[in-house]
Design a protein around this motif. Structure first.
Motif, PDB file in Angstrom:
ATOM      1  N   TYR A 190     -63.277 -13.620 -11.369  1.00 40.16           N
ATOM      2  CA  TYR A 190     -62.530 -14.739 -11.928  1.00 40.16           C
ATOM      3  C   TYR A 190     -63.484 -15.883 -12.250  1.00 40.16           C
ATOM      4  O   TYR A 190     -64.263 -16.309 -11.395  1.00 40.16           O
ATOM      5  N   ALA A 191     -63.406 -16.370 -13.464  1.00 42.41           N
ATOM      6  CA  ALA A 191     -64.193 -17.538 -13.837  1.00 42.41           C
ATOM      7  C   ALA A 191     -63.577 -18.762 -13.166  1.00 42.41           C
ATOM      8  O   ALA A 191     -62.423 -18.731 -12.723  1.00 42.41           O
ATOM      9  N   GLU A 192     -64.344 -19.841 -13.104  1.00 49.24           N
ATOM     10  CA  GLU A 192     -63.828 -21.063 -12.488  1.00 49.24           C
ATOM     11  C   GLU A 192     -62.512 -21.504 -13.110  1.00 49.24           C
ATOM     12  O   GLU A 192     -61.607 -21.950 -12.415  1.00 49.24           O
ATOM     13  N   ALA A 193     -62.400 -21.356 -14.408  1.00 51.18           N
ATOM     14  CA  ALA A 193     -61.180 -21.767 -15.106  1.00 51.18           C
ATOM     15  C   ALA A 193     -59.989 -20.873 -14.756  1.00 51.18           C
ATOM     16  O   ALA A 193     -58.848 -21.230 -15.035  1.00 51.18           O
ATOM     17  N   GLU A 194     -60.262 -19.730 -14.136  1.00 54.58           N
ATOM     18  CA  GLU A 194     -59.202 -18.791 -13.774  1.00 54.58           C
ATOM     19  C   GLU A 194     -58.854 -18.847 -12.288  1.00 54.58           C
ATOM     20  O   GLU A 194     -58.200 -17.952 -11.764  1.00 54.58           O
ATOM     21  N   ALA A 195     -59.273 -19.903 -11.614  1.00 56.72           N
ATOM     22  CA  ALA A 195     -59.024 -20.022 -10.176  1.00 56.72           C
ATOM     23  C   ALA A 195     -57.535 -19.934  -9.852  1.00 56.72           C
ATOM     24  O   ALA A 195     -57.141 -19.302  -8.878  1.00 56.72           O
ATOM     25  N   ALA A 196     -56.716 -20.560 -10.681  1.00 55.21           N
ATOM     26  CA  ALA A 196     -55.265 -20.526 -10.442  1.00 55.21           C
ATOM     27  C   ALA A 196     -54.738 -19.094 -10.541  1.00 55.21           C
ATOM     28  O   ALA A 196     -53.804 -18.725  -9.811  1.00 55.21           O
ATOM     29  N   ASP A 197     -55.336 -18.289 -11.406  1.00 50.24           N
ATOM     30  CA  ASP A 197     -54.916 -16.888 -11.533  1.00 50.24           C
ATOM     31  C   ASP A 197     -55.216 -16.122 -10.246  1.00 50.24           C
ATOM     32  O   ASP A 197     -54.396 -15.314  -9.792  1.00 50.24           O
ATOM     33  N   PHE A 198     -56.392 -16.372  -9.674  1.00 50.99           N
ATOM     34  CA  PHE A 198     -56.722 -15.708  -8.412  1.00 50.99           C
ATOM     35  C   PHE A 198     -55.765 -16.144  -7.303  1.00 50.99           C
ATOM     36  O   PHE A 198     -55.255 -15.315  -6.555  1.00 50.99           O
ATOM     37  N   ARG A 199     -55.516 -17.452  -7.220  1.00 48.13           N
ATOM     38  CA  ARG A 199     -54.591 -17.935  -6.188  1.00 48.13           C
ATOM     39  C   ARG A 199     -53.205 -17.333  -6.378  1.00 48.13           C
ATOM     40  O   ARG A 199     -52.502 -17.055  -5.396  1.00 48.13           O
ATOM     41  N   ALA A 200     -52.801 -17.090  -7.609  1.00 51.96           N
ATOM     42  CA  ALA A 200     -51.495 -16.470  -7.874  1.00 51.96           C
ATOM     43  C   ALA A 200     -51.450 -15.039  -7.330  1.00 51.96           C
ATOM     44  O   ALA A 200     -50.408 -14.593  -6.823  1.00 51.96           O
ATOM     45  N   VAL A 201     -52.565 -14.321  -7.413  1.00 51.92           N
ATOM     46  CA  VAL A 201     -52.635 -12.966  -6.851  1.00 51.92           C
ATOM     47  C   VAL A 201     -52.424 -13.034  -5.333  1.00 51.92           C
ATOM     48  O   VAL A 201     -51.643 -12.255  -4.768  1.00 51.92           O
ATOM     49  N   ILE A 202     -53.090 -13.973  -4.696  1.00 52.87           N
ATOM     50  CA  ILE A 202     -52.935 -14.139  -3.243  1.00 52.87           C
ATOM     51  C   ILE A 202     -51.509 -14.581  -2.915  1.00 52.87           C
ATOM     52  O   ILE A 202     -50.885 -14.057  -1.981  1.00 52.87           O
ATOM     53  N   ASP A 203     -50.984 -15.524  -3.673  1.00 58.50           N
ATOM     54  CA  ASP A 203     -49.603 -15.984  -3.439  1.00 58.50           C
ATOM     55  C   ASP A 203     -48.602 -14.835  -3.537  1.00 58.50           C
ATOM     56  O   ASP A 203     -47.644 -14.774  -2.763  1.00 58.50           O
ATOM     57  N   ALA A 204     -48.805 -13.933  -4.479  1.00 57.16           N
ATOM     58  CA  ALA A 204     -47.898 -12.787  -4.632  1.00 57.16           C
ATOM     59  C   ALA A 204     -47.951 -11.891  -3.395  1.00 57.16           C
ATOM     60  O   ALA A 204     -46.914 -11.395  -2.933  1.00 57.16           O
ATOM     61  N   LEU A 205     -49.135 -11.693  -2.855  1.00 53.96           N
ATOM     62  CA  LEU A 205     -49.263 -10.897  -1.633  1.00 53.96           C
ATOM     63  C   LEU A 205     -48.628 -11.614  -0.447  1.00 53.96           C
ATOM     64  O   LEU A 205     -47.945 -10.995   0.371  1.00 53.96           O
ATOM     65  N   VAL A 206     -48.835 -12.908  -0.359  1.00 53.27           N
ATOM     66  CA  VAL A 206     -48.265 -13.698   0.731  1.00 53.27           C
ATOM     67  C   VAL A 206     -46.740 -13.679   0.672  1.00 53.27           C
ATOM     68  O   VAL A 206     -46.072 -13.672   1.709  1.00 53.27           O
ATOM     69  N   ALA A 207     -46.178 -13.629  -0.525  1.00 55.29           N
ATOM     70  CA  ALA A 207     -44.719 -13.616  -0.689  1.00 55.29           C
ATOM     71  C   ALA A 207     -44.078 -12.394  -0.029  1.00 55.29           C
ATOM     72  O   ALA A 207     -42.881 -12.409   0.276  1.00 55.29           O
ATOM     73  N   GLU A 208     -44.857 -11.369   0.221  1.00 56.58           N
ATOM     74  CA  GLU A 208     -44.346 -10.167   0.876  1.00 56.58           C
ATOM     75  C   GLU A 208     -44.229 -10.321   2.394  1.00 56.58           C
ATOM     76  O   GLU A 208     -43.616  -9.487   3.053  1.00 56.58           O
ATOM     77  N   LEU A 209     -44.832 -11.367   2.938  1.00 57.44           N
ATOM     78  CA  LEU A 209     -44.865 -11.563   4.391  1.00 57.44           C
ATOM     79  C   LEU A 209     -43.635 -12.309   4.879  1.00 57.44           C
ATOM     80  O   LEU A 209     -43.038 -13.097   4.137  1.00 57.44           O
ATOM     81  N   PRO A 210     -43.292 -12.142   6.146  1.00 63.73           N
ATOM     82  CA  PRO A 210     -42.232 -12.969   6.726  1.00 63.73           C
ATOM     83  C   PRO A 210     -42.682 -14.440   6.711  1.00 63.73           C
ATOM     84  O   PRO A 210     -43.871 -14.738   6.783  1.00 63.73           O
ATOM     85  N   ASP A 211     -41.736 -15.351   6.634  1.00 60.72           N
ATOM     86  CA  ASP A 211     -42.047 -16.782   6.550  1.00 60.72           C
ATOM     87  C   ASP A 211     -42.866 -17.292   7.728  1.00 60.72           C
ATOM     88  O   ASP A 211     -43.636 -18.237   7.591  1.00 60.72           O
ATOM     89  N   ASP A 212     -42.711 -16.672   8.892  1.00 61.23           N
ATOM     90  CA  ASP A 212     -43.416 -17.162  10.079  1.00 61.23           C
ATOM     91  C   ASP A 212     -44.735 -16.441  10.347  1.00 61.23           C
ATOM     92  O   ASP A 212     -45.340 -16.613  11.401  1.00 61.23           O
ATOM     93  N   SER A 213     -45.202 -15.668   9.385  1.00 60.68           N
ATOM     94  CA  SER A 213     -46.467 -14.962   9.564  1.00 60.68           C
ATOM     95  C   SER A 213     -47.642 -15.925   9.378  1.00 60.68           C
ATOM     96  O   SER A 213     -47.727 -16.620   8.364  1.00 60.68           O
ATOM     97  N   PRO A 214     -48.570 -15.962  10.334  1.00 58.94           N
ATOM     98  CA  PRO A 214     -49.737 -16.826  10.170  1.00 58.94           C
ATOM     99  C   PRO A 214     -50.701 -16.323   9.102  1.00 58.94           C
ATOM    100  O   PRO A 214     -51.541 -17.081   8.619  1.00 58.94           O
ATOM    101  N   LEU A 215     -50.555 -15.067   8.705  1.00 64.89           N
ATOM    102  CA  LEU A 215     -51.439 -14.522   7.681  1.00 64.89           C
ATOM    103  C   LEU A 215     -51.223 -15.172   6.321  1.00 64.89           C
ATOM    104  O   LEU A 215     -52.175 -15.328   5.546  1.00 64.89           O
ATOM    105  N   GLY A 216     -49.992 -15.572   6.026  1.00 63.64           N
ATOM    106  CA  GLY A 216     -49.691 -16.184   4.733  1.00 63.64           C
ATOM    107  C   GLY A 216     -50.469 -17.469   4.510  1.00 63.64           C
ATOM    108  O   GLY A 216     -51.260 -17.568   3.555  1.00 63.64           O
ATOM    109  N   PRO A 217     -50.287 -18.466   5.363  1.00 60.38           N
ATOM    110  CA  PRO A 217     -51.043 -19.702   5.145  1.00 60.38           C
ATOM    111  C   PRO A 217     -52.551 -19.500   5.279  1.00 60.38           C
ATOM    112  O   PRO A 217     -53.328 -20.177   4.605  1.00 60.38           O
ATOM    113  N   PHE A 218     -52.966 -18.547   6.116  1.00 62.29           N
ATOM    114  CA  PHE A 218     -54.405 -18.283   6.233  1.00 62.29           C
ATOM    115  C   PHE A 218     -54.977 -17.792   4.906  1.00 62.29           C
ATOM    116  O   PHE A 218     -55.978 -18.320   4.422  1.00 62.29           O
ATOM    117  N   GLU A 219     -54.346 -16.785   4.317  1.00 58.85           N
ATOM    118  CA  GLU A 219     -54.856 -16.251   3.046  1.00 58.85           C
ATOM    119  C   GLU A 219     -54.785 -17.299   1.938  1.00 58.85           C
ATOM    120  O   GLU A 219     -55.688 -17.398   1.104  1.00 58.85           O
TER     121      GLU A 219
END
Length: 166
Positions: free
Chosen positions: A19-48
């Motif tokens: 990911y280029a610097e200008a695509e940082a938001a795209d990378f974060r969106a990939v992580i956010d999509a994975l985090v969305a699969e976790l339970p709300d109280d999982s510490p892994l979500g905010p960590f990632e």
């Protein structure tokens, strides 16, 4: 979480440099999509998410997420990573003293592969506070075991940097 999720997170991070610097938001969106699969109280979500913000140059956005992950009970290897990364982010936003307070107890934690990272980040925090001799002592002490020669000398020099002259 399950191994499939862990594998997909690892795979996402393996593509980070694509990911280029200008695509940082795209990378974060990939992580956010994975985090969305976790339970709300999982510490892994905010960590990632903290890692993603931090890695894309936003320590200020990462700090509250690292804190949340630790408050939710992130422990073990990832908990230690969170403390290291949080202290680095705190230093980046001008709160190095808090980083020192967070990492100093980690010097006495059970040894693992992150020991040298603890010392390196703590050394940076100390240096930001004008405590360069203490920081250099930590770095030399961490480096000494990895040297092909001079391990004892470097370890002694590291100690001498912080021991009172006498």
């Amino acid at each position: 979480m399950n191994q499939d999720w862990e594998d997909r997170v690892t795979a996402a991070w393996a593509t980070f440099d694509d990911y280029a610097e200008a695509e940082a938001a795209d990378f974060r969106a990939v992580i956010d999509a994975l985090v969305a699969e976790l339970p709300d109280d999982s510490p892994l979500g905010p960590f990632e998410q903290a890692c993603a913000w931090d890695s894309t140059g936003h320590s200020d956005r990462a700090v509250p997420l690292y804190r949340e992950a630790l408050a939710l009970g992130l422990t073990g290897y990832q908990g230690r990573r969170a403390k290291i990364q949080l202290s680095s982010s705190l230093r980046n936003i001008g709160q190095a003293e808090e980083g020192v307070k967070l990492l100093t107890p980690e010097l006495d934690a059970p040894s693992d592969a992150l020991d040298d990272a603890v010392r390196a980040c703590l050394a940076l925090c100390l240096s930001s506070l004008g405590r360069d001799r203490e920081g250099l002592s930590l770095v030399l002490g961490a480096l000494a075991p990895h040297l092909p020669r001079y391990q004892r000398s470097m370890a002694n020099y590291a100690r001498a940097l912080v021991e009172p002259a006498g």
